[in-house]
Design an enzyme around this catalytic site. Sequence first.
Site, PDB file in Angstrom:
ATOM      1  CG  HIS A 137       0.102 -18.828   1.412  1.00  0.00           C
ATOM      2  ND1 HIS A 137       0.261 -18.276   0.165  1.00  0.00           N
ATOM      3  CD2 HIS A 137       1.258 -19.504   1.663  1.00  0.00           C
ATOM      4  CE1 HIS A 137       1.446 -18.607  -0.326  1.00  0.00           C
ATOM      5  NE2 HIS A 137       2.074 -19.343   0.571  1.00  0.00           N
TER       6      HIS A 137
HETATM    7  C1  BDR Z   1      -1.188 -23.095   0.914  1.00  0.00           C
HETATM    8  O1  BDR Z   1      -0.467 -24.314   0.931  1.00  0.00           O
HETATM    9  C2  BDR Z   1      -0.011 -24.607   2.217  1.00  0.00           C
HETATM   10  O2  BDR Z   1       1.320 -24.980   2.185  1.00  0.00           O
HETATM   11  C3  BDR Z   1      -0.285 -23.384   3.073  1.00  0.00           C
HETATM   12  O3  BDR Z   1      -0.645 -23.754   4.389  1.00  0.00           O
HETATM   13  C4  BDR Z   1      -1.407 -22.695   2.361  1.00  0.00           C
HETATM   14  O4  BDR Z   1      -2.657 -23.190   2.795  1.00  0.00           O
HETATM   15  C5  BDR Z   1      -0.403 -22.091   0.104  1.00  0.00           C
HETATM   16  O5  BDR Z   1      -0.209 -22.557  -1.200  1.00  0.00           O
END
Ligand code: BDR
Length: 307
Positions: free
Chosen positions: A236
């Site tokens: 992500h």
């Molecule tokens: C986001 O949520 C976190 O768990 C990850 O680091 C990312 O920023 C993805 O939904």
Amino acid sequence: MAIPVILDCDPGTDDAIALLLALASPELSVLAVTVAGGNVGLVHTLPNALALTALAGSEVPVHAGADRPLLGAFVSETGVHGEDGLGGVVLPRGGTAAPGLAADVIRGILRDSAEPVTLIGIGPATNLALALATEPALAARVRQIVLMSGAWAEGNVTPAAEFNAWSDPEALAILLASGRPVVFTTLELTAQALATPARLAAWRRLGNGRSLNAACDIQATVSPSRRLGGIGAPLHDPCAVAWLIRPDLFTARDCAVRMDLGPGPSRGRTVIDRWGRTGDPVNAKVLETVDADGLFALLGERLTLLP
Ligand code: BDR
Ligand code: CA
């Protein structure tokens, strides 16, 4: 000219790789790293950020920030990031946090910078929102706010909401009301950036530097996403940073985005009007596609530049 940025994060396995990417990239000048709780508590995210900047050989100041959202409490995501936020990968201890709390430091940098500063947010938006809410005029000093946040369809923490947006929806609403352009790296975008075993193996073949090794080891602890068919885990947060470095790898669309702040099952949902149905004014750019092979090549190239 490098783009001046503040990186606000909650490391976090994918935050770790995003942070290394930012520090390795000459297109960005990272003025400060600010840290919130989120994926796990600040008791872990802060030392993780310090360890990662030290690993990268960077002297960028790292500042502690919020360990709770504007309302309520953070709920950790240990199923993805482990109890310590880095999937149990132990890094050499980093230095100590720089003086000043995140929101104060962000305001100070905005006030003093010769040019507008880009805010990158890859965790709950609490620190960024606190900075702008307490001195709204400083929004004029913000070039843009680039977030990993939200989804136009399905969530990953609830059926309706993405984790960062859900962790502090009021903070995200403050950013959307700031009048500055907000760039959303959504779950639909990051679903295209899957860290598959083949892509991780390709990174490992690039070298043996400590930062590259740490990135590979950390990412290897993240289970493939059931939501995405078990092919790999979405990377992500690096997508948000990569958009600033290589926007040509992405397509985007200007949209109106509103937050669901209600107490019900849709709390934290980013209501993204991709087809202009509401007539609401455009307040965001939503990244829609990424050239995933190009992204992983960029990451591999940059991770090998670090010690
Ligand atoms: C986001 O949520 C976190 O768990 C990850 O680091 C990312 O920023 C993805 O939904
Ligand atoms: Ca994150």
